[in-house]
Write a protein that holds these residues in place. Structure first.
Motif, PDB file in Angstrom:
ATOM      1  N   MET A   1       0.843  -1.183   0.000  1.00 27.09           N
ATOM      2  CA  MET A   1       0.000   0.000   0.000  1.00 27.09           C
ATOM      3  C   MET A   1       0.889   1.249   0.000  1.00 27.09           C
ATOM      4  N   TYR A   2       1.073   1.856   1.166  1.00 31.06           N
ATOM      5  CA  TYR A   2       1.946   3.037   1.265  1.00 31.06           C
ATOM      6  C   TYR A   2       3.244   2.625   1.925  1.00 31.06           C
ATOM      7  N   LYS A   3       4.331   3.228   1.442  1.00 30.12           N
ATOM      8  CA  LYS A   3       5.648   2.912   1.976  1.00 30.12           C
ATOM      9  C   LYS A   3       6.196   4.008   2.887  1.00 30.12           C
ATOM     10  N   HIS A   4       5.818   5.260   2.619  1.00 25.46           N
ATOM     11  CA  HIS A   4       6.342   6.380   3.416  1.00 25.46           C
ATOM     12  C   HIS A   4       5.277   7.478   3.500  1.00 25.46           C
ATOM     13  N   ILE A   5       4.776   7.698   4.720  1.00 24.43           N
ATOM     14  CA  ILE A   5       3.707   8.660   4.942  1.00 24.43           C
ATOM     15  C   ILE A   5       4.259   9.908   5.617  1.00 24.43           C
TER      16      ILE A   5
ATOM     17  N   ALA B   1      -0.267   3.920   8.905  1.00 27.68           N
ATOM     18  CA  ALA B   1       1.119   3.439   8.809  1.00 27.68           C
ATOM     19  C   ALA B   1       1.273   2.094   9.503  1.00 27.68           C
TER      20      ALA B   1
ATOM     21  N   SER C   1      -0.259  -0.595   7.299  1.00 28.31           N
ATOM     22  CA  SER C   1       0.437  -0.837   6.031  1.00 28.31           C
ATOM     23  C   SER C   1       1.932  -1.070   6.194  1.00 28.31           C
TER      24      SER C   1
ATOM     25  N   ALA D   1       4.117   1.208   6.846  1.00 24.52           N
ATOM     26  CA  ALA D   1       4.813   2.338   6.212  1.00 24.52           C
ATOM     27  C   ALA D   1       5.718   3.066   7.210  1.00 24.52           C
TER      28      ALA D   1
ATOM     29  N   CYS E   1       7.972  10.607  -0.025  1.00 20.34           N
ATOM     30  CA  CYS E   1       6.707  10.156   0.566  1.00 20.34           C
ATOM     31  C   CYS E   1       5.688   9.835  -0.524  1.00 20.34           C
ATOM     32  N   ASP E   2       4.897   8.803  -0.271  1.00 24.23           N
ATOM     33  CA  ASP E   2       3.871   8.438  -1.246  1.00 24.23           C
ATOM     34  C   ASP E   2       2.459   8.710  -0.725  1.00 24.23           C
ATOM     35  N   LEU E   3       2.353   9.375   0.437  1.00 25.11           N
ATOM     36  CA  LEU E   3       1.076   9.839   0.967  1.00 25.11           C
ATOM     37  C   LEU E   3       1.346  10.998   1.922  1.00 25.11           C
TER      38      LEU E   3
ATOM     39  N   VAL F   1       1.292  13.770  -5.219  1.00 27.47           N
ATOM     40  CA  VAL F   1       1.251  12.736  -4.188  1.00 27.47           C
ATOM     41  C   VAL F   1      -0.178  12.684  -3.621  1.00 27.47           C
TER      42      VAL F   1
END
Length: 148
Positions: A1-5, A26, A29, A31, A111-113, A142
């Protein structure tokens, strides 16, 4: 899903809701989390007015106040992250535009979110007060989770 929030927080009760949502996501997922808090610099006019009013070293005093405020704000973020069992990297920026600092940090950190809060103002109130959330939404590619 998300890797870095990236979670943007201003220390308000509403931003605490955003922090909790971002940390929860986080945790689910797996993250990585970066929490960002931004404060505007002391305006030259304010520093000059303070000096004219007899305040010695207004810039130094402002810096000390900012440091104290950031310690409190980041300690609250760290405590919430620890309570949820999520490691968090803490970043504090001084910038004329919190939205620009959020965008820059999301970009630099990969960041991807972005998670942030909004009061949901509309119409004239939004125009008069401005909206950092709106600016981030308009300028980023993003995904942004807006918490109200």
């Amino acid at each position: 899903m998300y890797k870095h929030i990236l979670i943007a927080t201003d220390g308000s009760e509403l931003s605490l809701k955003g922090l909790r949502q971002g940390l929860g996501l986080a945790k689910l997922s797996g993250a990585k989390v970066t929490a960002l808090t931004v404060i505007e610099p002391l305006r030259p006019q304010v520093a000059q007015a303070a000096q004219m009013a007899g305040i010695d070293d207004p810039v130094g005093r402002y810096d000390l106040q900012v440091d104290e405020m950031m310690k409190e704000r980041l300690a609250a973020v760290q405590a919430e992250a620890a309570e949820q069992g999520v490691p968090v990297e803490l970043i504090h920026e001084i910038d004329d535009s919190p939205a620009e600092a959020i965008l820059r940090t999301a970009n630099l950190q990969g960041c991807d979110l972005i998670v942030m809060s909004s009061h949901g103002r509309r119409g004239l109130q939004k125009l008069l007060l401005g909206s950092q959330t709106s600016e981030v939404l308009v300028k980023t590619a993003v995904p942004v989770l807006v918490v109200r």
